[in-house]
Write a protein that holds these residues in place. Structure first.
Motif, PDB file in Angstrom:
ATOM      1  N   TYR A 114       0.810  -1.220   0.000  1.00 30.57           N
ATOM      2  CA  TYR A 114       0.000   0.000   0.000  1.00 30.57           C
ATOM      3  C   TYR A 114       0.843   1.271   0.000  1.00 30.57           C
ATOM      4  N   GLY A 115       1.783   1.368   0.919  1.00 31.50           N
ATOM      5  CA  GLY A 115       2.600   2.568   1.007  1.00 31.50           C
ATOM      6  C   GLY A 115       1.934   3.652   1.840  1.00 31.50           C
ATOM      7  N   ARG A 116       2.392   4.872   1.672  1.00 31.77           N
ATOM      8  CA  ARG A 116       1.878   5.989   2.478  1.00 31.77           C
ATOM      9  C   ARG A 116       0.500   6.415   1.968  1.00 31.77           C
ATOM     10  N   ILE A 117      -0.394   6.616   2.925  1.00 24.56           N
ATOM     11  CA  ILE A 117      -1.779   6.967   2.602  1.00 24.56           C
ATOM     12  C   ILE A 117      -2.116   8.293   3.258  1.00 24.56           C
ATOM     13  N   LEU A 118      -2.715   9.180   2.504  1.00 24.26           N
ATOM     14  CA  LEU A 118      -3.314  10.385   3.066  1.00 24.26           C
ATOM     15  C   LEU A 118      -4.800  10.087   3.242  1.00 24.26           C
ATOM     16  N   LEU A 119      -5.207   9.880   4.491  1.00 24.09           N
ATOM     17  CA  LEU A 119      -6.597   9.562   4.812  1.00 24.09           C
ATOM     18  C   LEU A 119      -7.303  10.844   5.223  1.00 24.09           C
ATOM     19  N   THR A 120      -8.398  11.138   4.556  1.00 19.23           N
ATOM     20  CA  THR A 120      -9.134  12.381   4.784  1.00 19.23           C
ATOM     21  C   THR A 120     -10.539  12.056   5.261  1.00 19.23           C
ATOM     22  N   HIS A 121     -10.882  12.525   6.475  1.00 16.69           N
ATOM     23  CA  HIS A 121     -12.208  12.318   7.056  1.00 16.69           C
ATOM     24  C   HIS A 121     -12.996  13.609   6.885  1.00 16.69           C
ATOM     25  N   PHE A 122     -14.026  13.542   6.062  1.00 11.67           N
ATOM     26  CA  PHE A 122     -14.797  14.724   5.669  1.00 11.67           C
ATOM     27  C   PHE A 122     -16.174  14.659   6.299  1.00 11.67           C
ATOM     28  N   LYS A 123     -16.559  15.725   7.021  1.00 12.72           N
ATOM     29  CA  LYS A 123     -17.899  15.783   7.628  1.00 12.72           C
ATOM     30  C   LYS A 123     -18.491  17.175   7.418  1.00 12.72           C
ATOM     31  N   PRO A 124     -19.267  17.337   6.344  1.00  8.28           N
ATOM     32  CA  PRO A 124     -19.900  18.635   6.105  1.00  8.28           C
ATOM     33  C   PRO A 124     -21.166  18.809   6.943  1.00  8.28           C
ATOM     34  N   SER A 125     -21.812  19.936   6.779  1.00 10.97           N
ATOM     35  CA  SER A 125     -23.077  20.199   7.458  1.00 10.97           C
ATOM     36  C   SER A 125     -24.152  19.245   6.953  1.00 10.97           C
ATOM     37  N   TRP A 126     -25.091  18.909   7.808  1.00 11.69           N
ATOM     38  CA  TRP A 126     -26.096  17.907   7.458  1.00 11.69           C
ATOM     39  C   TRP A 126     -27.427  18.504   7.018  1.00 11.69           C
ATOM     40  N   GLN A 127     -27.721  19.750   7.382  1.00  9.79           N
ATOM     41  CA  GLN A 127     -29.062  20.282   7.148  1.00  9.79           C
ATOM     42  C   GLN A 127     -29.400  20.291   5.650  1.00  9.79           C
ATOM     43  N   PHE A 128     -30.610  19.891   5.312  1.00  9.50           N
ATOM     44  CA  PHE A 128     -31.027  19.772   3.917  1.00  9.50           C
ATOM     45  C   PHE A 128     -30.824  21.070   3.144  1.00  9.50           C
ATOM     46  N   ALA A 129     -31.062  22.196   3.774  1.00  5.89           N
ATOM     47  CA  ALA A 129     -31.030  23.472   3.055  1.00  5.89           C
ATOM     48  C   ALA A 129     -29.628  24.001   2.803  1.00  5.89           C
ATOM     49  N   LEU A 130     -28.599  23.342   3.319  1.00  9.48           N
ATOM     50  CA  LEU A 130     -27.248  23.894   3.251  1.00  9.48           C
ATOM     51  C   LEU A 130     -26.423  23.311   2.107  1.00  9.48           C
ATOM     52  N   ALA A 131     -27.026  23.161   0.938  1.00 12.74           N
ATOM     53  CA  ALA A 131     -26.282  22.658  -0.224  1.00 12.74           C
ATOM     54  C   ALA A 131     -25.158  23.618  -0.614  1.00 12.74           C
ATOM     55  N   GLU A 133     -23.456  25.589   1.398  1.00  7.81           N
ATOM     56  CA  GLU A 133     -22.381  25.407   2.372  1.00  7.81           C
ATOM     57  C   GLU A 133     -21.617  24.111   2.111  1.00  7.81           C
ATOM     58  N   ARG A 134     -22.331  23.049   1.770  1.00  7.90           N
ATOM     59  CA  ARG A 134     -21.639  21.783   1.491  1.00  7.90           C
ATOM     60  C   ARG A 134     -20.728  21.922   0.268  1.00  7.90           C
ATOM     61  N   GLU A 135     -21.130  22.726  -0.704  1.00  9.22           N
ATOM     62  CA  GLU A 135     -20.235  22.978  -1.836  1.00  9.22           C
ATOM     63  C   GLU A 135     -18.950  23.651  -1.368  1.00  9.22           C
ATOM     64  N   LEU A 136     -19.090  24.713  -0.572  1.00  7.51           N
ATOM     65  CA  LEU A 136     -17.915  25.417  -0.066  1.00  7.51           C
ATOM     66  C   LEU A 136     -17.078  24.505   0.823  1.00  7.51           C
ATOM     67  N   GLN A 137     -17.756  23.659   1.607  1.00  4.91           N
ATOM     68  CA  GLN A 137     -17.051  22.760   2.517  1.00  4.91           C
ATOM     69  C   GLN A 137     -16.306  21.660   1.768  1.00  4.91           C
ATOM     70  N   ALA A 138     -16.697  21.372   0.547  1.00  3.49           N
ATOM     71  CA  ALA A 138     -15.972  20.389  -0.256  1.00  3.49           C
ATOM     72  C   ALA A 138     -14.766  21.008  -0.946  1.00  3.49           C
ATOM     73  N   ARG A 173     -21.133  15.180  -6.704  1.00  7.41           N
ATOM     74  CA  ARG A 173     -20.730  15.221  -8.111  1.00  7.41           C
ATOM     75  C   ARG A 173     -19.360  15.883  -8.267  1.00  7.41           C
ATOM     76  N   PHE A 174     -19.091  16.889  -7.453  1.00  2.94           N
ATOM     77  CA  PHE A 174     -17.783  17.536  -7.478  1.00  2.94           C
ATOM     78  C   PHE A 174     -16.689  16.543  -7.108  1.00  2.94           C
ATOM     79  N   TRP A 175     -16.872  15.826  -6.008  1.00  2.00           N
ATOM     80  CA  TRP A 175     -15.843  14.882  -5.581  1.00  2.00           C
ATOM     81  C   TRP A 175     -15.601  13.807  -6.629  1.00  2.00           C
ATOM     82  N   SER A 176     -16.656  13.387  -7.310  1.00  2.00           N
ATOM     83  CA  SER A 176     -16.521  12.294  -8.268  1.00  2.00           C
ATOM     84  C   SER A 176     -16.098  12.760  -9.662  1.00  2.00           C
ATOM     85  N   GLY A 177     -15.780  14.047  -9.804  1.00  2.00           N
ATOM     86  CA  GLY A 177     -15.271  14.550 -11.070  1.00  2.00           C
ATOM     87  C   GLY A 177     -16.327  14.835 -12.110  1.00  2.00           C
ATOM     88  N   ARG A 178     -17.579  14.942 -11.689  1.00  2.00           N
ATOM     89  CA  ARG A 178     -18.665  15.156 -12.636  1.00  2.00           C
ATOM     90  C   ARG A 178     -19.028  16.630 -12.827  1.00  2.00           C
TER      91      ARG A 178
END
Length: 237
Positions: A114-131, A133-138, A173-178
């Motif tokens: 495997y080698g060296r891994i950069l593990l990233t734990h991402f936890k954005p806001s959960w509220q439905f209306a904060l799309a 904010e989730r974009e900015l948080q990504a 979609r941003f994370w997946s390159g779409r």
């Protein structure tokens, strides 16, 4: 390599019954890396060690609530560096639970192949209306990862967590390159999609009897938890 993301839901519900099932199943799964949400660390009690066992390097993220609830990372292999960044990107982000709206990057020294891994734990806001904010948080952690890759070139980058957003959302979609966001773009491969296609994989389901607890009783079923691997120039690693 086996990577787990899991929301433990603290010690709510029938905790003794839940603990018995969760501890048995987690120890059967034996994840190599785990990013965990709603973990409890309080008064000498460590829920991560209680459920996974003592054979892990455990990192508890900052920003726990008064009852000890927060987020954690567990790794079978040594963790050499930890960087946490808060993603309180607008005034609408609720800071009462500061671990929600944060990202943690850890360096993991995994054995060959495997080698060296950069593990990233991402936890954005959960509220439905904060799309928005989730974009900015990504975008913010995506840039942090790109800076880390440019500076130190890990062998792999794994991004995982409870994203609180469905695959069709702009943030996922941003994370997946779409699609691009914030005048940038990245490309990560969705482990579920690679293995199973785009259907199914619901991680928050109406059949779960715990949905009767509070507002989640209205849940209709969504895939909101992900394990992503940063792609190279040809896509899949």
């Amino acid at each position: 390599m086996r990577v787990l993301t899991y929301n433990l839901w603290g010690r709510r519900g029938d905790w003794p019954a839940r603990r018995a099932v969760m501890a048995a199943e987690l120890r059967r799964l034996q994840p190599d890396l785990a990013v965990l949400q709603e973990t409890v660390v309080l008064d000498g009690y460590d829920q991560v060690v209680d459920l996974l066992g003592a054979d892990y390097h455990v990192v508890h993220q900052q920003g726990r609530t008064a009852d000890g609830t927060g987020a954690s990372i567990a790794s079978r292999w040594p963790v050499t560096d930890v960087r946490q960044h808060y993603l309180h990107v607008t005034s609408r982000v609720d800071t009462a639970e500061p671990w929600i709206g944060s990202v943690v990057l850890v360096d993991v020294e995994a054995p060959p192949p495997y080698g060296r891994i950069l593990l990233t734990h991402f936890k954005p806001s959960w509220q439905f209306a904060l799309a928005h904010e989730r974009e900015l948080q990504a975008v913010a952690p995506a840039r942090l990862v790109e800076q880390a890759v440019a500076a130190d070139a890990p062998d792999h980058v794994i991004l995982a967590g409870d994203f609180d957003a469905a695959p069709e959302s702009s943030m996922v979609r941003f994370w997946s390159g779409r699609q691009s966001l914030g005048e940038t773009s990245v490309a990560y491969r969705d482990a579920w999609e690679d293995a199973n296609g785009v259907e199914g994989g619901l991680t928050f389901v109406p059949e779960n009897p715990l949905r009767e607890q509070g507002d989640i009783r209205f849940e209709i079923g969504r895939r909101i938890d992900y394990v992503f691997v940063r792609a190279d120039r040809w896509g899949r690693r």
